[in-house]
Scaffold this active site. Structure first.
Site: not given
Lengths: 412, 483
Positions: B453, B457
């Protein structure tokens, strides 16, 4: 050692040994056999203090437990297996020698560089720092035991924020009082914040290192009480060569440090008192002064000479490579490999060229600490480096691996 | 005599006169025991566990060289681990045959340090130490530094080696009761001399069963003979110690694969993983495979799901190159992201020695058949242990298929410098509704995507996952994307 060996072959017991060591008193050597011993050094010479410590490690009775306290004049002590070029800003050590206008001497004068015999990282010693050593039998040894003893000593002086952390160092918790904790727990204070990403790292006031032999375990640590030099210590322990060196060996873990603000005497008394309590000796413990007189003992003299020698200080460095490649301002790519403190290989390449110039074989074995002029040495190492390049490169190496002037060898 | 003199000339500790006596007598008694079994074998002496969870330490200097004759307690080398510098001594008399490390190398706990040609009696105890059993924690007290500890235990055993025990010096006396109070194998070293222990081995008797009538409960030769005479009817008692020891905990050093996995996965702890799962209807894919496999020339030329999946992921990566990138976060202040042009997929394989992840390179240029052939080749090499280090390097993405064992949703761990990983479980037949609203059987396979992350995304990962899903649910779509 010759005298001692002759004594040994008679093998009639300890008495023969004592006759050989004439100048140090009989009682001093008897004391090495006592189960609990306590010493304090009157000398500020780090080489002497570490040599006395080493002598106590080698010669004291295997079942005995010993406390040694000493204070050093300003000096940098690197670990057994560390790299002085990586850990220390060597250019600052001899302010008279260094010729670079941009580095301002911080005003400490000569600072000694010492490689100790125990492991661990680099520390700065001065008169505001008291060093403590405990030597004990291995079966009684744990890494925390004597750090806990020192924390108890500090707490008895009112330093309730002190505790032992996971790395066996002593830290001072900051911030507000959070919870009540067990006062006997030397790993927690009422100010300890539990783990969290927002935790402020508590400043370190004491670092530890160990040396373990077959029969003895040595634990020594520092204790920052009232150093006037806290704000310049980072300058000494930050080497400009660090981003350019790839090395094996133990790197120092840098921590924010702080003063406890206690007098040396107060601390020394407290540590002795805790030591007495822990190793309760029915006879009561005599606190014996040690100092220059111990240089009369041949093992101490030999150890002292070894610690002072540049061979010990520089040639005990694990293999490392220094390279200009990480420095965008360098116009040439130069890489040197140093093994046992001496050049073992290297190459040079002009930026943008594919051609590699290898290190001249005659330079293999050149001890880095013996180099007196980098431009000259570079022209011997690599063929075909012209004047301006040599000068520029020479200046770069001079910054990274500063030329070592002669150190003063006087015992204070 | 020369050996005796050498022992005498070592720097003496002032209270060790009587220990010197026992050492001298030990040297003599070794000679007198010469008539019994004299073992001359080269054994690797392992680096003992020095506690604190330390798995490796740096070798600082050697005190011996190959060919050097050492005696028990001679210094072999000095090692350093973070704060401690430790001297390691030899537990045996013998000749050094081989040094396993150069100075500055990292020596690994539990692995051989030196090879010694042992020229003293060795017992089962000592053999266990050679096999890496040196990590026992304290004899009751809190002694955690086991190197020093186990040397002392061996020393104690040597001191006991005399028929007529010398007056023990008060210094070492306290260690004996401590040792006996501890549980388990440590006791044996103080119960009998090496000669007696050797006898128990020969007579196939467990020393813990023999009642010792010697000083401090020590077992003597007569005790062993007496025990053997008595216990001919009691065969079963010999077996019980073996049974209990079979259930004891075993401390094992990590295998090479585990060590590698440990290092790699520890680094992966820094990666913030998120999981995106996607149930894919692979019924059409299975039908296609069955058709193709009818004309397969031999059973092992049959196509499995995996080559199709690899190709579908590669096709999706043409539209989502971020998931095929590499992140260099060695300087946390300046992370470097590199978009890799080649699709080099690591394929996780379960082998008898553990998890291996060999790499198939340039999947973007390979046909499904070619991918299948490479997979077969890699499996074979893995089975025959013929994978080379070059087979493992340079993966830009990893696929972990646990389907031959089982699994629904899995949560795979990303290996740096990759930024994503795909885990696949086992497909199963589930009920579903078709377009007409009728209940039909559908073969469902769950795809579990994990991504970093810090770089990827959720939406980007989801889009890529859905694209792969679409390609596999209607394999015809893969055809039109092929180059």
């Amino acid at each position: 050692m010759i005298t001692l060996n002759r004594a040994c072959t008679r093998a009639r017991g300890c008495q023969q040994l004592l006759i050989a060591c004439r100048r140090l008193s009989q009682s001093a050597l008897d004391r090495l056999a006592q189960p609990v011993q306590s010493y304090i050094s009157t000398s500020r010479d780090p080489y002497l203090n570490l040599s006395i410590e080493h002598y106590l490690l080698q010669k004291s009775a295997p079942e005995s437990t010993i406390l040694l306290l000493y204070v050093n004049r300003p000096s940098i002590i690197i670990g057994r297996n560390q790299n002085p070029w990586l850990e220390v800003n060597l250019a600052l050590l001899n302010p008279i020698q260094q010729s670079q206008p941009e580095t301002e001497p911080p005003g400490l004068g000569n600072v000694d560089l010492v490689r100790r015999r125990s492991g661990g990282g680099t520390v700065f010693h001065d008169e505001g720092n008291v060093n403590w050593t405990v030597i004990c039998p291995p079966k009684a040894f744990t890494r925390d035991k004597h750090a806990e003893m020192v924390v108890r000593a500090l707490r008895s002086c009112g330093v309730e924020r002190s505790r032992v952390n996971e790395r066996h160092d002593i830290v001072l918790d900051q911030g507000e009082r959070i919870a009540d904790v067990d006062p006997d727990d030397t790993h927690l204070t009422p100010y300890t914040r539990r783990a969290g990403i927002w935790e402020i790292k508590p400043p370190k006031v004491s670092g530890s290192a160990y040396k373990l032999t077959r029969q003895r375990a040595l634990h020594h640590g520092t204790c920052l009480l009232s150093s006037p030099n806290l704000n310049i210590i980072p300058d000494y322990l930050h080497s400009p060569a660090k981003p350019h060196i790839t090395a094996r060996g133990v790197e120092s873990v840098s921590s924010p440090v702080g003063n406890i603000l206690l007098s040396n005497e107060h601390f020394i008394d407290a540590v002795r008192s805790r030591f007495d309590k822990m190793y309760h000796s029915s006879k009561g413990i005599e606190h014996v002064e040690v100092g220059e007189g111990w240089l009369d003992l041949e093992p101490v003299q030999q150890g002292y000479a070894e610690l002072k020698s540049r061979e010990w200080t520089f040639l005990q460095t694990p293999q490392f490579t220094i390279s200009t490649s990480a420095d965008p301002s360098a116009t040439m790519e130069v890489e040197l490999t140093v093994r046992n403190g001496a050049i073992s290989g290297g190459h040079l390449r002009h930026r943008g060229s594919a051609e590699l110039v290898d290190l001249d074989e005659r330079s293999v074995g050149q001890r880095v600490h013996d180099i007196t002029s980098w431009p000259e040495t570079l022209s011997q190492m690599f063929a075909g480096v012209d004047g301006t390049e040599r000068h520029r490169l020479g200046a770069w190496f001079e910054r990274m691996l500063p030329v070592q002037g002669t150190r003063s060898r006087m015992v204070e | 005599m020369r050996t005796l003199l050498l022992r005498a000339c070592r720097p003496l500790n002032l209270t060790s006169t009587s220990r010197l006596q026992t050492q001298l007598l030990h040297a003599v008694s070794l000679r007198s025991l010469h008539t019994t079994h004299h073992l001359n074998i080269v054994k690797p002496f392992l680096l003992a566990d020095i506690g604190e969870g330390i798995t490796e330490c740096q070798l600082i200097q050697w005190f011996v060289q190959p060919g050097a004759r050492v005696e028990q307690f001679d210094k072999l080398c000095e090692v350093q681990s973070d704060k401690a510098s430790v001297e390691i001594t030899s537990p045996f008399d013998g000749v050094i045959k081989k040094l396993h490390y150069d100075p500055d190398d990292m020596a690994i706990t539990g692995k051989p340090l030196v090879d010694i040609d042992i020229q003293s009696e060795i017992t089962e105890e000592d053999e266990a130490k050679l096999a890496g059993g040196g990590g026992e924690e304290g004899a009751g007290s809190a002694a955690k530094e086991s190197i020093g500890e186990h040397e002392i235990r061996v020393e104690g055993a040597a001191g006991v080696d005399v028929a007529e025990p010398a007056a023990e010096n008060p210094g070492s006396q306290p260690t004996h009761p401590d040792r006996r109070r501890s549980s388990g194998k440590q006791d044996h070293s103080s119960l009998a001399t090496p000669a007696v222990r050797h006898l128990t081995k020969e007579m196939k008797v467990a020393i813990t069963d023999v009642r010792g009538t010697g000083k401090d409960g020590r077992v003597l030769k007569e005790d062993v003979h007496r025990h053997v005479a008595q216990s001919t009817q009691q065969q079963s008692t010999v077996h019980t110690p073996m049974q209990t020891s079979a259930r004891a905990d075993r401390k094992m050093p990590l295998t090479p694969i585990q060590t590698q996995m440990f290092k790699l996965m520890t680094r992966s702890l820094n990666i913030p993983h998120f999981l995106y799962t996607c149930a894919t209807d692979v019924s059409s894919l299975t039908t296609l495979r069955k058709t193709l496999n009818i004309s397969a020339s031999s059973p092992d030329q049959r196509l499995t799901q995996l080559p199709f999946i690899l190709k579908a992921v590669s096709l999706a990566f043409q539209h989502h190159p971020l998931l095929n990138s590499s992140l260099d976060s060695t300087d946390p202040a300046k992370p470097q992201l590199t978009y890799r042009s080649a699709h080099s997929f690591g394929v996780a394989i379960d082998t008898p020695s553990g998890l291996l992840v060999p790499v198939i390179r340039n999947v973007q240029d390979l046909s499904i058949n070619e991918i299948a052939a490479q997979l077969r080749q890699l499996s074979e090499k893995a089975r025959d242990n013929k994978l080379a280090p070059s087979d493992f390097s340079g993966a830009s993405f990893t696929i972990s298929n646990i389907g031959n064992i089982g699994g629904g949703v899995v949560s795979p761990v990303i290996s740096e410098p990759q930024v994503a990983i795909l885990g696949i479980g086992r497909s199963k037949i589930v009920p579903a509704f078709n377009q007409q609203g009728e209940l039909v059987k559908v073969e469902e396979l769950v795809f579990s995507w994990s991504a970093d992350h810090r770089i990827v995304d959720g939406a980007e990962c989801a889009r890529c996952a859905e694209r792969v899903k679409n390609l596999l649910e209607k394999p015809g779509k893969m055809m039109v994307e092929m180059r």
